[in-house]
Design an enzyme around this catalytic site. Structure first.
Site, PDB file in Angstrom:
ATOM      1  N   ASP A 149       0.331  -6.808   4.055  1.00  0.00           N
ATOM      2  CA  ASP A 149       0.714  -8.174   4.366  1.00  0.00           C
ATOM      3  C   ASP A 149       1.738  -8.673   3.351  1.00  0.00           C
ATOM      4  OD1 ASP A 149      -1.146  -8.153   6.404  1.00  0.00           O
ATOM      5  OD2 ASP A 149      -2.721  -9.077   5.188  1.00  0.00           O
ATOM      6  N   LYS A 150       2.516  -9.652   3.757  1.00  0.00           N
ATOM      7  CA  LYS A 150       3.561 -10.197   2.886  1.00  0.00           C
ATOM      8  C   LYS A 150       3.025 -10.535   1.493  1.00  0.00           C
ATOM      9  CE  LYS A 150       6.577 -14.232   2.352  1.00  0.00           C
ATOM     10  NZ  LYS A 150       7.039 -15.509   2.950  1.00  0.00           N
TER      11      LYS A 150
END
Length: 324
Positions: A149-150
């Protein structure tokens, strides 16, 4: 936290198009006339260009509903759409833990998106990879075989050849790739445990994932590393790689990740001094600390470990200080 998209290059226009409004477009709105004259572009895209000042009528910027007449001169500076430049090299620094002719292992910082997509067409790890190793343009997804995830930091492997990519995908499917994470969760889970619960799209909140009856199989193992007054540090191992898997599974158990903007739920009643430290941690407290796999060419078992980043280390120190 670095804003990688803010530092990405801006969209570049093509050469301006010079158009004369013909008789059959006389009396139409400017956006309607341009839709007729430039059918290869959507009406919404043309309207956006007009509003952004990329279209001039008789030398002046006007609004989309401006009426045009035969003989009017339109100058259109066509702009590349975001997705047209999504897979272009960008000079973005990478923390490379290991590299050979077949593999790249990256220590991804929090804030860096792995793959271009809606809202993040530039400034991604993929763009950085294409700059670092231009040959990756010939590999699907620039060799990316799994993602983080970012706002999750840590280890991620990239294949530099078709052979390596195929082998790594098979290892992931066979669950032989070892992925270990450190997470700070709310509450006090048991010493060790496993969560085997299917994950799919949330039935009513489409930006979220959830444990749902007809989701994809998902299995997470966890072990308590350190317990604090209100939070715990746990080590998680993935058997599968579903979107948001650790975040969803720990929430499902009642121990959501600290700082998670999507799954954390209501805040906790904690001392004021600790509250400031927790409030200042603006991402999910999740770090991919260990990665193990079989080298796709040599067959050698390989493993890498990286320490948690400074922001997460500082968070843990604040949690320990509260206990003293």
């Amino acid at each position: 936290m670095t804003d990688y998209n803010r530092n990405a290059p801006q969209l570049q226009p093509h050469s301006p198009l010079l158009l004369e409004i013909p008789s059959d477009c006389s009396g139409l709105r400017l956006d309607q006339a341009l839709s007729t004259l430039l059918p290869e572009y959507s009406r919404s895209r043309l309207q956006a260009w007009i509003k952004d000042g990329h279209v001039k009528l008789n030398g002046a910027v006007v609004i989309p509903r401006h009426i045009v007449w035969q003989g009017d001169q339109a100058e259109v500076e066509t702009q590349l759409a975001a997705d047209e430049i999504a897979f272009r090299p960008e000079d973005i620094a990478l923390d490379i833990v290991y590299e050979d002719d077949s593999l790249l292992v990256i220590n991804k910082p929090a804030g860096l998106v792995v793959h271009p997509g809606s809202g993040n067409w530039q400034g991604t790890m993929l763009n950085a990879l294409l700059h670092h190793a231009p040959q990756l343009a010939g590999i699907p997804r620039a060799g990316i075989v799994h993602r983080l995830d970012k706002d999750t930091s840590g280890l991620l492997v990239v294949a530099k050849t078709f052979t390596a990519q195929t082998d790594l995908v098979r290892q992931l499917q066979a669950r032989s790739v070892k992925r270990e994470y450190l997470a700070v969760v709310q509450g006090a889970p048991q010493e060790t445990g496993s969560v085997e619960a299917p994950i799919g799209r949330h039935p009513t909140q489409r930006i979220k994932m959830a444990v749902v009856q007809y989701g994809k199989p998902a299995l997470t193992h966890f072990a308590l590393v350190e317990r604090f007054a209100h939070y715990s540090l746990v080590r998680c191992q993935l058997e599968t790689g579903r979107t948001h898997q650790i975040r969803v599974h720990m929430q499902h158990l009642g121990f959501p990740l600290l700082g998670d903007p999507v799954y954390a739920g209501k805040g906790m009643n904690i001392p004021v001094a600790l509250r400031e430290a927790v409030k200042g941690f603006t991402r999910q407290a999740l770090h991919a600390t260990r990665l193990g796999l079989i080298h796709p060419v040599s067959g050698e078992a390989m493993e890498w470990r990286v320490d948690m980043p400074d922001d997460m280390a500082a968070l843990l120190e604040a949690l320990r200080n509260e206990d003293r």
